[in-house]
Write an enzyme that holds these catalytic residues in place. Structure first.
Site, mmCIF file in Angstrom:
data_model
loop_
_atom_site.group_PDB
_atom_site.id
_atom_site.type_symbol
_atom_site.label_atom_id
_atom_site.label_comp_id
_atom_site.label_asym_id
_atom_site.label_seq_id
_atom_site.Cartn_x
_atom_site.Cartn_y
_atom_site.Cartn_z
ATOM 1 N N ARG A 110 53.904 24.088 10.035
ATOM 2 C CA ARG A 110 52.593 24.090 9.367
ATOM 3 C C ARG A 110 51.628 24.893 10.222
ATOM 4 O O ARG A 110 51.996 25.369 11.296
ATOM 5 C CB ARG A 110 52.098 22.660 9.157
ATOM 6 C CG ARG A 110 52.079 21.853 10.446
ATOM 7 C CD ARG A 110 51.575 20.447 10.232
ATOM 8 N NE ARG A 110 51.756 19.652 11.441
ATOM 9 C CZ ARG A 110 51.291 18.432 11.607
ATOM 10 N NH1 ARG A 110 50.611 17.842 10.653
ATOM 11 N NH2 ARG A 110 51.490 17.771 12.732
ATOM 12 N N ASN A 148 43.746 20.833 8.096
ATOM 13 C CA ASN A 148 44.170 19.824 9.056
ATOM 14 C C ASN A 148 44.317 20.450 10.431
ATOM 15 O O ASN A 148 45.079 21.394 10.609
ATOM 16 C CB ASN A 148 45.513 19.216 8.636
ATOM 17 C CG ASN A 148 45.869 18.012 9.479
ATOM 18 O OD1 ASN A 148 45.182 16.998 9.436
ATOM 19 N ND2 ASN A 148 46.914 18.133 10.272
ATOM 20 N N GLU A 149 43.540 19.939 11.369
ATOM 21 C CA GLU A 149 43.662 20.371 12.765
ATOM 22 C C GLU A 149 43.865 21.880 12.890
ATOM 23 O O GLU A 149 44.896 22.357 13.390
ATOM 24 C CB GLU A 149 44.802 19.604 13.454
ATOM 25 C CG GLU A 149 44.510 18.124 13.570
ATOM 26 C CD GLU A 149 45.524 17.355 14.416
ATOM 27 O OE1 GLU A 149 46.638 17.855 14.614
ATOM 28 O OE2 GLU A 149 45.185 16.256 14.866
ATOM 29 N N CYS A 154 46.333 34.349 15.115
ATOM 30 C CA CYS A 154 47.291 35.303 14.558
ATOM 31 C C CYS A 154 47.011 36.672 15.169
ATOM 32 O O CYS A 154 45.857 37.041 15.371
ATOM 33 C CB CYS A 154 47.125 35.342 13.041
ATOM 34 S SG CYS A 154 48.130 36.603 12.247
ATOM 35 N N CYS A 156 48.327 39.644 13.916
ATOM 36 C CA CYS A 156 48.793 40.699 13.009
ATOM 37 C C CYS A 156 47.802 41.870 12.988
ATOM 38 O O CYS A 156 46.721 41.790 13.558
ATOM 39 C CB CYS A 156 48.981 40.140 11.600
ATOM 40 S SG CYS A 156 47.432 39.954 10.690
ATOM 41 N N GLU A 306 41.971 10.059 12.595
ATOM 42 C CA GLU A 306 43.363 9.616 12.734
ATOM 43 C C GLU A 306 43.498 8.839 14.035
ATOM 44 O O GLU A 306 42.821 9.145 15.017
ATOM 45 C CB GLU A 306 44.325 10.811 12.854
ATOM 46 C CG GLU A 306 44.532 11.644 11.635
ATOM 47 C CD GLU A 306 45.504 12.805 11.930
ATOM 48 O OE1 GLU A 306 46.270 12.743 12.902
ATOM 49 O OE2 GLU A 306 45.460 13.792 11.177
ATOM 50 N N TRP A 314 55.357 11.985 19.552
ATOM 51 C CA TRP A 314 55.398 13.288 20.222
ATOM 52 C C TRP A 314 55.254 13.210 21.733
ATOM 53 O O TRP A 314 55.153 14.241 22.389
ATOM 54 C CB TRP A 314 54.343 14.218 19.614
ATOM 55 C CG TRP A 314 53.037 13.579 19.281
ATOM 56 C CD1 TRP A 314 52.640 13.130 18.047
ATOM 57 C CD2 TRP A 314 51.944 13.303 20.167
ATOM 58 N NE1 TRP A 314 51.376 12.597 18.107
ATOM 59 C CE2 TRP A 314 50.919 12.694 19.392
ATOM 60 C CE3 TRP A 314 51.718 13.512 21.526
ATOM 61 C CZ2 TRP A 314 49.699 12.286 19.931
ATOM 62 C CZ3 TRP A 314 50.510 13.108 22.059
ATOM 63 C CH2 TRP A 314 49.516 12.502 21.272
ATOM 64 N N GLU A 354 58.330 13.274 11.279
ATOM 65 C CA GLU A 354 57.434 12.230 11.774
ATOM 66 C C GLU A 354 57.850 10.823 11.343
ATOM 67 O O GLU A 354 57.034 9.919 11.292
ATOM 68 C CB GLU A 354 56.002 12.546 11.335
ATOM 69 C CG GLU A 354 55.474 13.781 12.039
ATOM 70 C CD GLU A 354 54.020 14.112 11.716
ATOM 71 O OE1 GLU A 354 53.605 13.863 10.578
ATOM 72 O OE2 GLU A 354 53.336 14.635 12.605
ATOM 73 N N LYS A 355 59.136 10.670 11.010
ATOM 74 C CA LYS A 355 59.551 9.376 10.442
ATOM 75 C C LYS A 355 59.487 8.230 11.438
ATOM 76 O O LYS A 355 59.486 7.072 11.042
ATOM 77 C CB LYS A 355 60.936 9.474 9.813
ATOM 78 C CG LYS A 355 62.056 9.844 10.745
ATOM 79 C CD LYS A 355 63.379 9.917 9.986
ATOM 80 C CE LYS A 355 64.492 10.509 10.816
ATOM 81 N NZ LYS A 355 64.241 11.909 11.201
HETATM 82 C C1 GLA Z 1 48.120 15.114 14.004
HETATM 83 C C2 GLA Z 1 48.207 15.554 12.559
HETATM 84 C C3 GLA Z 1 48.934 14.584 11.687
HETATM 85 C C4 GLA Z 1 50.159 14.039 12.376
HETATM 86 C C5 GLA Z 1 49.719 13.393 13.674
HETATM 87 C C6 GLA Z 1 50.835 12.738 14.435
HETATM 88 O O1 GLA Z 1 46.975 14.488 14.379
HETATM 89 O O2 GLA Z 1 46.964 15.841 12.010
HETATM 90 O O3 GLA Z 1 49.305 15.260 10.500
HETATM 91 O O4 GLA Z 1 51.065 15.059 12.621
HETATM 92 O O5 GLA Z 1 49.184 14.389 14.503
HETATM 93 O O6 GLA Z 1 50.339 12.136 15.610
HETATM 94 ZN ZN ZN Z 2 46.630 37.803 10.999
#
Ligand code: GLA
Ligand code: ZN
Length: 670
Positions: A110, A148-149, A154, A156, A306, A314, A354-355
Site C-alpha cells: 500500500r 491513511n498514514e 516518489c 519518477c 488508532e 510489527w 495483519e491477522k
Molecule cells: C498503521 C495503519 C493500519 C495498520 C496498523 C497496524 O497504523 O494505519 O492500517 O496497519 O498500522 O499497527
Molecule cells: Zn512520481
C-alpha cells in the site's frame, strides 16, 4: 471539531467480511456491547468501490452506513487512496511509485503511489467526489479520514520535474542563488542548468545537505498538495464535515507541523510499547508525543485515531500488555487532550499480513474474550468522561521539537556522528516537567512563544528565518529561554552562521559564544560542576566563552576545565540560559528543578504523585495514572469529585496497577 462525548471506535473493515453478512450483524451487536460510538470505514475499500474502471459499487457501503447509523455509531469515512485496485496499476503504470533506485515498483502493498501523477490525482479526486456525493448528507457521517498514514516519496520523472519547479520557486528562478546557498563551490558542484538537479539518491547526489533539506520540504509540499487535491471535492460538497488524516508520531519525512495547518483536526496513530519496555520511559515518550499533537493542532483536542486494544504485529517480539494496560494507554491520550480512543482494528482479519494484530474482536468472535471485556469496560468509562471532551490544556512551559530541525540534524555530517538523537534530547528536558505534573506544550520553532513562562529548545541546530528574532523578543519581554549544545549553528540551507555561534544575532541575547564542540564516544564521560555538585558530561559538549553571561556551571575535566558549561544572561526583562554540555538525566532534573523554583512555576495538575504515577490536568479535570507495578496511594488533598465513580474522591486515593482516576477540581463549578 467540537464533540460532546469522547469517541470510542476504530478501523472497521466489513469489506473483508462481505461474504458473511451474518458477521456484520454480529458486529453491530458487539459494538453496542463494547460501547463503540464511531466506526472508521472504507480505508482500504477501493477495489470493492470501483471494481472496474468507472464502474462504482456502493450498495455494500450503503448497507454498512445504514446499519451503523441504526446501531448508534457515527461514521468516520475514509478516502481510499492509501491502496489502489490492481486494474489501475495495470492500466496506468504511472500511478506506481519509483524508488530512489530509479526503478518503478510493481503493484503491491500500500502507499505505493506517485504523489505527482495526474492520472492518480484524477482517480482519487473522482472516487472522493462520488463518496462525498453519496454519503455527504448521511446523518451518520461525522468526519473525513483522508487516505491513511501518508508516507514516503516518489522519484519518477514527473516528480523530478515537479521538484525542479519547486526549486525554481524557492530560489526565485536564480540558479546562482541556489549554488550560493547550497555552497556548491564545494567539490565543483555549481549547476548551470536546472535539469542537472535531481532528487537525492544513494547512486547519485547524497552529500549536499541543502539538497536533502529541499527534497524533504518538497516531499512535504507534495503530500500537502496531494491531500488538497483529495479534499477539493469534500470541501465543495461537504463543507461542514471536518477533515483529518492520520499521522505517525515523529515520522520525520513529512513535516507534520506544516501539514497540521491543512487539517481541521489533528489525528495520530499511537502504539506505545507498554510492558515490553520501561513503562516510565514509555509514558513520558507518549506524553511528549500527545503534547506535540495537541500543540500542532493549535492546542485544541486531537484524536487518537488508532491504537491497539492488545498487541501489534510489527515489533520483533509482540508482547501482550498486561490486563488493564490498553485502557490505561487510551486514557493517557485523553488526559493529554485527545477526544477519542480508537483502535486498529475492530475485528481481526482472518488472513493477510495483519491477522495477528490485536483487535477488539478476536478470531473467536466472542464477547467474553478478555480483550473485548476490557474494551467494553473502557467504553463505560469513556461515557462518564463525556464532560472532558473539548477541554483544553493551557501550558506555561514549552519544549521545542521542530520537524525542520529534526531533518537538519539527520543530514549534517561531522561532530558526533554516532549520537544525534534529537528526540531523545527533547525527551530528556521534557521528562522533569512531565514527572511533576506540569502541562507542557511541544512546539515547532515557528510557534508563538508569548504564552509561555519557560521555553526549552534542546539541540536547536537550525534556525529558520525569523526564529532568532522571536527568541530575542520573547526574552526581552520577560521570558526564560533555555538553549543547549549546538544551538543556532546553521541557517535554512544548512550554512553555518559566520562570526561565532549561536548565530543570527543570538550571541548578544545569550551573552556567550560557543567556540568549540567536543564529541565523546558512548560510555566516555567528562565532568562539570554546577551549584557545588559534580555531574558527568557526555556525547556533545560546547565549550563556551562568556561575553557577559553569568556562569552557573563549569567543566572540570579535560583541557577545557574551567570553561563555562552552564550560563544565564539577563536580557531585557528575561533570562537566556545555555546548558552547553551533553548531560545525564540527573543534571537535567536538578537544573529544571532550579528553573521551576526560580520562575515560581506551579504544576497544573496540583497533586503530588509518587514516581511512575502521573498527574495531568485537562480543563477542570485531573487525571491520575499509575504506571508502576504496584498498588499506590495518592494524597489528593480532598474536595475532588471522582468522575468515574460519580462520588467524592477520598483524600487518599488508592490506584491499582494500570489504574486511572479522573477527578474534578474542587474549585470547578458543578
Ligand atoms: C498503521 C495503519 C493500519 C495498520 C496498523 C497496524 O497504523 O494505519 O492500517 O496497519 O498500522 O499497527
Ligand atoms: Zn512520481
Amino acid at each position: 471539531m467540537k464533540l460532546d462525548h469522547i469517541l470510542h471506535g476504530g478501523d472497521y473493515n466489513p469489506d473483508q467480511w462481505i461474504a458473511t453478512p451474518e458477521i456484520w450483524d454480529e458486529d453491530m451487536r458487539l459494538m453496542k456491547q463494547a460501547g463503540i460510538n464511531a466506526a472508521t470505514v472504507g480505508i482500504f475499500s477501493w477495489s470493492l468501490l470501483e471494481p472496474e474502471e468507472g464502474k462504482y459499487e456502493f450498495g455494500w457501503l450503503d448497507a454498512v452506513f445504514d446499519k451503523l447509523y441504526k446501531n448508534g455509531q457515527s461514521v468516520i469515512l475514509a478516502t481510499p487512496s492509501g491502496a489502489r485496485p490492481p486494474w489501475m496499476a495495470q492500466k496506468y503504470p504511472e500511478v506506481l511509485r519509483v524508488e530512489e533506485t530509479g526503478i518503478r515498483n510493481e503493484y503491491g502493498v500500500r502507499h505505493n503511489h506517485c504523489l505527482t501523477s495526474p492520472v492518480y490525482r484524477e482517480k482519487v479526486r473522482e472516487i472522493n467526489r462520488r463518496l462525498a456525493e453519496r454519503y455527504g448528507k448521511h446523518p451518520a457521517l461525522l468526519l473525513w479520514h483522508v487516505s491513511n498514514e501518508y508516507s514516503g516519496a516518489c522519484h519518477c520523472e514527473l516528480c523530478q520535474r515537479a521538484f525542479r519547479a519547486w526549486l525554481k520557486k524557492e530560489y526565485r528562478n536564480d540558479l546562482n542563488e541556489l549554488n550560493e546557498r547550497w555552497w556548491n563551490g564545494f567539490w565543483s558542484h555549481r549547476f548551470t542548468d536546472w535539469e542537472q538537479i535531481s532528487s537525492p539518491k544513494s547512486r547519485g547526489e547524497n552529500h549536499v545537505p541543502a539538497l536533502k533539506l529541499c527534497w524533504d520540504r518538497f516531499v512535504t509540499d507534495s503530500h500537502i498538495s496531494f491531500f488538497e487535491n483529495e479534499i477539493a471535492p469534500l470541501r465543495e460538497l461537504t463543507p461542514d464535515i471536518p477533515v483529518t488524516t492520520n499521522m505517525m508520531g515523529f515520522y520525520d519525512e513529512i513535516n507534520y507541523q506544516r501539514f497540521a495547518g491543512h487539517v481541521d483536526v489533528v489525528s495520530y496513530d499511537a502504539y506505545p510499547p507498554y510492558d515490553a519496555a520501561d513503562n516510565k520511559k514509555t509514558a513520558a515518550q507518549f506524553g511528549f508525543t500527545y503534547d506535540a499533537y495537541r500543540s500542532m493542532g493549535g492546542g485544541g483536542p486531537f484524536l487518537l485515531m488508532e491504537s491497539t486494544p492488545s498487541v501489534v504485529n510489527w515489533r520483533p517480539v509482540n508482547k501482550l500488555p498486561r490486563p488493564g494496560r490498553a485502557a490505561q494507554a487510551g486514557l493517557q491520550a485523553v488526559a493529554h487532550g485527545s477526544d477519542s480512543v480508537q483502535y486498529f482494528q475492530w475485528r481481526k482479519s482472518r488472513g493477510g499480513h495483519e491477522k495477528f494484530h490485536g483487535a477488539v474482536v478476536d478470531h473467536d468472535g466472542r464477547g467474553d474474550h478478555r480483550v473485548f471485556l476490557e474494551t467494553a469496560a473502557l467504553g463505560e468509562k469513556l461515557k462518564r468522561l463525556a464532560p472532558v471532551a473539548g477541554s483544553l490544556c493551557p501550558a506555561k512551559v514549552a519544549v521545542v521539537y521542530d520537524w525542520e530541525n529534526a531533518r537538519a540534524v539527520r543530514h549534517y555530517n561531522g561532530l558526533n556522528n554516532e549520537y544525534r538523537d534529537y528526540l531523545a534530547e527533547c525527551l530528556k528536558w521534557y521528562t522533569p516537567f512531565f514527572d511533576r505534573g506540569f502541562t507542557v506544550d511541544v512546539i515547532g520553532q515557528e510557534a508563538d512563544l508569548s504564552p509561555y513562562a519557560l521555553v526549552i529548545a534542546p539541540y536547536l541546530y537550525m534556525l529558520l528565518p525569523g526564529t532568532a528574532g522571536r527568541i530575542r523578543r520573547y526574552v526581552e519581554n520577560g521570558g526564560a529561554f533555555v538553549a543547549t549544545y549546538l544551538f543556532g549553528v546553521a541557517d535554512k540551507d544548512d550554512r553555518v552562521f559566520l562570526g561565532g555561534l549561536p548565530g543570527d544575532g543570538l550571541r548578544e541575547v545569550f551573552g556567550v559564544t560557543a567556540r568549540e564542540t567536543d564529541s565523546l564516544p558512548e560510555g566516555v564521560h567528562g565532568l562539570m560542576k554546577y551549584r557545588g555538585r559534580t555531574y558527568r558530561t557526555a556525547r556533545t559538549c560546547d565549550i563556551l566563552r562568556s561575553d557577559g553571561a553569568a556562569v552557573l556551571g563549569v567543566y572540570t575535566s579535560d583541557f577545557y576545565a574551567g570553561s563555562p558549561a552552564v550560563t544565564v544572561n539577563r536580557f531585557g526583562k528575561g533570562a537566556a540560559y545555555t546548558a552547553a554540555a551533553g548531560s545525564e538525566d540527573e543534571f537535567t532534573g536538578h537544573f529544571c528543578e532550579d528553573l521551576i523554583r526560580k520562575l515560581k512555576l506551579k504544576p497544573e495538575a496540583g497533586i503530588e504523585t509518587p514516581p511512575g504515577v502521573y498527574a495531568r490536568a485537562r480543563g477542570e479535570y485531573v487525571f491520575l495514572m499509575n504506571f508502576t507495578d504496584d498498588r499506590v496511594s495518592v494524597k489528593t488533598g480532598g474536595g475532588y469529585l471522582d468522575l468515574l465513580s460519580g462520588g467524592p474522591a477520598p483524600e487518599t486515593l488508592a490506584l491499582p496497577v494500570c489504574g486511572v482516576a479522573v477527578l474534578k477540581k474542587p474549585d470547578a463549578p458543578e
